[in-house]
Scaffold this motif. Structure first.
Motif, PDB file in Angstrom:
ATOM      1  N   MET A 226     114.776  45.388 -18.243  1.00  0.00           N
ATOM      2  CA  MET A 226     114.842  44.250 -17.486  1.00  0.00           C
ATOM      3  C   MET A 226     114.917  43.131 -18.349  1.00  0.00           C
ATOM      4  O   MET A 226     114.809  41.697 -18.099  1.00  0.00           O
ATOM      5  CB  MET A 226     113.796  44.029 -16.392  1.00  0.00           C
ATOM      6  N   THR A 227     115.099  43.169 -19.811  1.00  0.00           N
ATOM      7  CA  THR A 227     115.074  41.935 -20.567  1.00  0.00           C
ATOM      8  C   THR A 227     116.616  41.728 -21.448  1.00  0.00           C
ATOM      9  O   THR A 227     117.160  43.007 -21.392  1.00  0.00           O
ATOM     10  CB  THR A 227     113.972  41.996 -21.796  1.00  0.00           C
ATOM     11  N   GLU A 228     116.597  40.752 -21.693  1.00  0.00           N
ATOM     12  CA  GLU A 228     117.967  40.501 -22.855  1.00  0.00           C
ATOM     13  C   GLU A 228     117.491  40.342 -23.994  1.00  0.00           C
ATOM     14  O   GLU A 228     116.547  39.820 -24.405  1.00  0.00           O
ATOM     15  CB  GLU A 228     118.704  39.206 -22.214  1.00  0.00           C
ATOM     16  N   SER A 229     118.078  41.310 -24.959  1.00  0.00           N
ATOM     17  CA  SER A 229     117.748  41.648 -26.357  1.00  0.00           C
ATOM     18  C   SER A 229     117.872  40.136 -27.061  1.00  0.00           C
ATOM     19  O   SER A 229     118.859  39.696 -26.908  1.00  0.00           O
ATOM     20  CB  SER A 229     118.374  42.541 -27.135  1.00  0.00           C
ATOM     21  N   GLU A 230     116.825  39.608 -27.782  1.00  0.00           N
ATOM     22  CA  GLU A 230     117.055  38.350 -28.512  1.00  0.00           C
ATOM     23  C   GLU A 230     117.427  38.497 -29.748  1.00  0.00           C
ATOM     24  O   GLU A 230     117.501  37.845 -30.674  1.00  0.00           O
ATOM     25  CB  GLU A 230     115.611  37.609 -28.443  1.00  0.00           C
ATOM     26  N   GLY A 231     117.472  39.765 -30.250  1.00  0.00           N
ATOM     27  CA  GLY A 231     117.643  40.288 -31.716  1.00  0.00           C
ATOM     28  C   GLY A 231     116.467  39.997 -32.437  1.00  0.00           C
ATOM     29  O   GLY A 231     115.517  39.822 -31.958  1.00  0.00           O
ATOM     30  N   LEU A 232     116.647  40.355 -33.662  1.00  0.00           N
ATOM     31  CA  LEU A 232     115.451  40.505 -34.563  1.00  0.00           C
ATOM     32  C   LEU A 232     115.165  39.157 -35.456  1.00  0.00           C
ATOM     33  O   LEU A 232     114.272  38.895 -36.183  1.00  0.00           O
ATOM     34  CB  LEU A 232     115.520  41.629 -35.483  1.00  0.00           C
TER      35      LEU A 232
ATOM     36  N   TYR B 295     108.328  44.486 -30.586  1.00  0.00           N
ATOM     37  CA  TYR B 295     109.310  43.580 -30.842  1.00  0.00           C
ATOM     38  C   TYR B 295     110.555  44.067 -31.290  1.00  0.00           C
ATOM     39  O   TYR B 295     111.822  43.764 -31.196  1.00  0.00           O
ATOM     40  CB  TYR B 295     108.766  42.486 -32.203  1.00  0.00           C
ATOM     41  N   ILE B 296     110.546  45.322 -32.407  1.00  0.00           N
ATOM     42  CA  ILE B 296     111.671  45.795 -32.838  1.00  0.00           C
ATOM     43  C   ILE B 296     112.457  46.538 -31.771  1.00  0.00           C
ATOM     44  O   ILE B 296     113.507  46.650 -31.904  1.00  0.00           O
ATOM     45  CB  ILE B 296     111.302  46.856 -34.064  1.00  0.00           C
TER      46      ILE B 296
ATOM     47  N   GLY C 171     109.151  34.840 -33.171  1.00  0.00           N
ATOM     48  CA  GLY C 171     109.111  36.479 -33.393  1.00  0.00           C
ATOM     49  C   GLY C 171     108.742  36.673 -34.739  1.00  0.00           C
ATOM     50  O   GLY C 171     107.725  37.431 -35.151  1.00  0.00           O
ATOM     51  N   ILE C 172     109.529  36.190 -35.775  1.00  0.00           N
ATOM     52  CA  ILE C 172     109.654  36.582 -37.342  1.00  0.00           C
ATOM     53  C   ILE C 172     108.176  35.968 -37.648  1.00  0.00           C
ATOM     54  O   ILE C 172     107.590  36.749 -38.256  1.00  0.00           O
ATOM     55  CB  ILE C 172     110.550  35.960 -38.125  1.00  0.00           C
TER      56      ILE C 172
ATOM     57  N   GLU D 162     101.102  39.240 -38.284  1.00  0.00           N
ATOM     58  CA  GLU D 162     100.476  40.668 -37.808  1.00  0.00           C
ATOM     59  C   GLU D 162     100.765  41.417 -39.158  1.00  0.00           C
ATOM     60  O   GLU D 162      99.622  42.186 -39.142  1.00  0.00           O
ATOM     61  CB  GLU D 162     101.323  41.138 -36.768  1.00  0.00           C
ATOM     62  N   PHE D 163     101.719  41.397 -39.761  1.00  0.00           N
ATOM     63  CA  PHE D 163     101.807  42.216 -41.073  1.00  0.00           C
ATOM     64  C   PHE D 163     100.496  41.954 -41.918  1.00  0.00           C
ATOM     65  O   PHE D 163     100.043  42.712 -42.687  1.00  0.00           O
ATOM     66  CB  PHE D 163     103.032  42.410 -41.528  1.00  0.00           C
ATOM     67  N   LEU D 164     100.320  40.609 -41.953  1.00  0.00           N
ATOM     68  CA  LEU D 164      99.279  40.286 -42.938  1.00  0.00           C
ATOM     69  C   LEU D 164      97.813  40.666 -42.365  1.00  0.00           C
ATOM     70  O   LEU D 164      97.170  41.011 -43.227  1.00  0.00           O
ATOM     71  CB  LEU D 164      99.177  38.447 -42.869  1.00  0.00           C
TER      72      LEU D 164
END
Length: 133
Positions: free
Chosen positions: A101-107, A91-92, A112-113, A119-121
């Motif tokens: 072959m992807t367009e970055s969607e940003g963070l 994701y990062i 995703g958030i 996932e961090f939990l």
């Protein structure tokens, strides 16, 4: 039964209860992140096929990890930790340098958030579980 035996039995019961609570939390968290990836897979399959396949693979690995964790198997925790860590790194990478072959969607993509928080939990719960072993 003497007091020291009773105290040891109480400590063991408390430890088993704590391990079970961690296992339930770990199972729920890793399965939830897998289900979110599965729900997002069709969108990614349309945009970039390999990314959609990776989302489906994330779900499959998360489901296997959840099963292992629920069955109190060490490998389930390790698999879950790998699934969560790889998803966070990917994701990062996609949000910063982009994936092929992807367009970055940003963070700051909302799904995703939410998934990264889960996932961090999971990683935190897994660290607590590993500390008890």
């Amino acid at each position: 039964m003497d007091t020291s035996t009773q105290n040891a039995d109480t400590a063991t019961a408390g430890s088993n209860s704590s391990r079970r609570q961690l296992a339930i939390a770990g199972t729920a968290l890793i399965l939830l992140t897998g289900v979110i990836h599965l729900a997002l897979a069709p969108e990614h399959l349309e945009e970039t096929t390999y990314l959609g396949v990776l989302f489906v693979a994330n779900f499959a690995a998360a489901a296997v990890a959840a099963y292992g964790i629920y069955q109190d198997r060490d490998w389930g925790w390790w698999l879950g930790a790998i699934v969560a860590a790889v998803a966070i790194v990917a994701y990062i990478a996609n949000g910063t340098v982009g994936l092929p072959m992807t367009e970055s969607e940003g963070l700051l993509e909302p799904a995703g958030i939410v998934t990264k928080v889960i996932e961090f939990l999971f990683l935190g719960v897994a660290a607590m579980w590993m500390g008890k072993n």
